[in-house]
Design a protein around this motif. Structure first.
Motif: not given
Length: 134
Positions: A57-58, A60, A66, A88-89, A92
């Motif tokens: 999920t991160e 890039k 992302t 997911a952050s 990000a």
């Protein structure tokens, strides 16, 4: 003439509870060649399947977006929620230091107000600056 066999992305959309196949993970990795989250490629139904199968999920793209930031860019709140629920952050950043709020405000897609409110509710830092000091 169109092929009778659907692409892996279409097959996944037609059967969202299916098991993630290697082709689907390859699609996830190539997600940024075509902004699939913008057109519903990431959904509440298929996100867990992809993540459980090992999708990152991160991950890039070339400029640091992302999957979550791409969903933010297109104000796809369903995809944002699904990705966030699976790691997911909200913090990000792109390679230029843009946060989700920068990305949302820099997009001309419909839904800006709702996206910004959602990001703030999730704890996005409204004071964060990018490399340009913005």
């Amino acid at each position: 003439m169109m092929s009778a066999t659907p692409s892996p992305m279409v097959a996944l959309a037609l059967e969202p509870k299916s098991r993630a196949e290697p082709e689907i993970l390859e699609w996830w990795s190539g997600l940024f060649e075509i902004p699939c989250v913008a057109i519903g490629g990431i959904t509440v139904e298929n996100c867990p399947v992809l993540v459980e199968a090992g999708a990152d999920t991160e991950l890039k793209n070339y400029d640091g977006h992302t999957p979550f930031l791409t969903a933010v860019h297109f104000h796809n709140r369903e995809a944002m929620s699904a990705l966030r629920q699976h790691g997911a952050s909200v913090d990000a950043r792109t390679y230029g230091g843009d946060t989700a709020l920068h990305v949302a405000c820099g997009s001309n897609a419909r839904g800006l107000t709702e996206t910004v409110h959602l990001l703030l509710r999730w704890g996005a830092d409204e004071t964060a600056l990018n490399r340009d000091g913005e």
